[in-house]
Design a protein around this motif. Structure first.
Motif, PDB file in Angstrom:
ATOM      1  N   ARG A  47      13.601  46.964  26.146  1.00  0.00           N
ATOM      2  CA  ARG A  47      13.927  47.910  27.232  1.00  0.00           C
ATOM      3  C   ARG A  47      13.060  49.175  27.187  1.00  0.00           C
ATOM      4  O   ARG A  47      12.707  49.738  28.222  1.00  0.00           O
ATOM      5  N   THR A  48      12.697  49.635  25.992  1.00  0.00           N
ATOM      6  CA  THR A  48      12.069  50.964  25.881  1.00  0.00           C
ATOM      7  C   THR A  48      10.835  51.158  26.748  1.00  0.00           C
ATOM      8  O   THR A  48      10.726  52.168  27.448  1.00  0.00           O
ATOM      9  N   ASP A  74       4.989  39.699  21.830  1.00  0.00           N
ATOM     10  CA  ASP A  74       5.940  38.647  21.497  1.00  0.00           C
ATOM     11  C   ASP A  74       6.688  38.241  22.758  1.00  0.00           C
ATOM     12  O   ASP A  74       6.640  38.936  23.775  1.00  0.00           O
ATOM     13  N   ARG A  76      10.304  35.905  24.183  1.00  0.00           N
ATOM     14  CA  ARG A  76      11.460  35.046  23.934  1.00  0.00           C
ATOM     15  C   ARG A  76      11.152  33.710  24.607  1.00  0.00           C
ATOM     16  O   ARG A  76      10.559  33.653  25.681  1.00  0.00           O
ATOM     17  N   ASN A  86      10.422  38.720  28.303  1.00  0.00           N
ATOM     18  CA  ASN A  86       9.586  39.932  28.248  1.00  0.00           C
ATOM     19  C   ASN A  86       8.544  39.916  29.361  1.00  0.00           C
ATOM     20  O   ASN A  86       8.300  40.942  30.012  1.00  0.00           O
ATOM     21  N   HIS A 151      12.812  45.923  12.736  1.00  0.00           N
ATOM     22  CA  HIS A 151      11.882  44.880  13.237  1.00  0.00           C
ATOM     23  C   HIS A 151      10.973  45.481  14.295  1.00  0.00           C
ATOM     24  O   HIS A 151      11.279  46.507  14.909  1.00  0.00           O
ATOM     25  N   ALA A 153       7.901  43.849  17.352  1.00  0.00           N
ATOM     26  CA  ALA A 153       7.525  42.576  17.999  1.00  0.00           C
ATOM     27  C   ALA A 153       8.688  41.623  17.703  1.00  0.00           C
ATOM     28  O   ALA A 153       9.842  42.015  17.835  1.00  0.00           O
ATOM     29  N   ARG A 181      11.608  32.786  19.351  1.00  0.00           N
ATOM     30  CA  ARG A 181      10.548  33.692  19.806  1.00  0.00           C
ATOM     31  C   ARG A 181       9.184  33.146  19.425  1.00  0.00           C
ATOM     32  O   ARG A 181       9.046  32.297  18.537  1.00  0.00           O
ATOM     33  N   LYS A 204      18.107  54.521  17.163  1.00  0.00           N
ATOM     34  CA  LYS A 204      16.888  54.157  16.411  1.00  0.00           C
ATOM     35  C   LYS A 204      16.528  55.225  15.378  1.00  0.00           C
ATOM     36  O   LYS A 204      15.548  55.073  14.636  1.00  0.00           O
TER      37      LYS A 204
END
Ligand code: 6PG
Length: 257
Positions: A47-48, A74, A76, A86, A151, A153, A181, A204
């Motif tokens: 999302r960021t 990366d 999904r 993504n 984590h 990527a 992934r 975070k």
């Protein structure tokens, strides 16, 4: 031996962070095309970065899109139309709104089984970068996010993908409700000219402090360090709230290399 130092900038708000990242992108894109005739970036999902992608798409800045190539850090293993894709997010926020040629968009072939998809993605990188066996690509820019567990990527703590030293991309098995992934490996990420983490939100803060100031927690994100270029952490105030040495925000320096 760790590469050059990591730079940290904390911004009062996400819009300022996105604005700074826009200048980083412009600098990196113009510099790469001037020096090498093309700009090759690997983009993060999650999302960021979405608001940055939207800002970039709507910025009206004159950018060399016809010479810009986009990979993903990366993906999904779901179809592009799936809400967790993504690529689906990046296409809606950015790629569908800028004149980047279709042929310059290098998607993960998610229609294949994860292992095959990773192998094909690796083959595509070898072809595109003209790599010999054992060679690694040099991206001009790699954009990353940070997970609460450290984590980045799809390199998750404890997963063998984190210590993969030969391959360029690997499959990562995940359990429901997550998806299997495909991810770039650390040697690829650390070969980039500029690596930028975008980290926002109080959830975070602990992970960011651990990565930047912790006792070398060995998390995947803590292992990210551009070998020859710059590693930059851009955080909003909430994500940076636990950092002891609050860095000053500097204008992006010219990207080297
Ligand atoms: C993914 C990303 C992942 C993400 C972090 C942070 O596919 O999910 O590549 O590494 O960057 O999980 O995600 P948010 O930006 O959604 O917090």
């Amino acid at each position: 031996m760790n590469g050059p130092e990591r730079r940290v900038a904390v911004f009062p708000g996400k819009h300022l962070l996105d604005g700074f990242m826009l200048e980083e992108w412009v600098m990196a894109a113009m510099g790469a095309v001037q020096r090498r005739g093309r700009f090759v970036a690997a983009l993060a999902g999650g999302r960021t970065p979405e608001s940055f992608y939207e800002l970039l798409a709507g910025s009206g800045r004159s950018l060399p899109w016809e010479d810009t190539h986009i990979f993903l850090t990366d993906e999904r293993c779901v179809p592009a139309g799936h809400p967790d894709s993504n690529f689906g997010m990046i296409e809606a926020a950015l790629l569908g709104r800028v004149p980047v040629p279709e042929a310059n968009i290098h998607q993960v072939p998610v229609e294949l089984a994860p292992g095959r998809a990773a192998t094909n993605y690796e083959r595509e990188m070898r072809r595109f970068f003209g790599l010999k066996q054992g060679g690694f690509p040099k991206f001009d820019l790699v954009l990353l996010g940070l997970g609460r567990d450290g984590h980045t990527a799809s390199l998750f703590p404890g997963d063998p993908a984190v210590t993969e030293a030969r391959r360029l991309a690997v499959a990562v098995a995940r359990s429901e409700p997550d998806h299997d992934r495909v991810t770039l490996t650390l040697p690829v990420i650390n070969g980039a000219e500029v690596v930028v983490f975008m980290v926002t939100g109080g959830d975070k803060a602990a992970a960011l402090r651990s990565v930047l100031e912790g006792p070398g927690d060995g998390s995947p994100a803590a292992r990210v360090r551009s070998r020859q270029g710059r590693t930059v952490f851009l955080a909003d105030g909430q994500a940076g709230t636990l950092l002891k040495k609050l860095p000053r925000v500097k204008r992006p320096g010219p990207s080297r290399g």
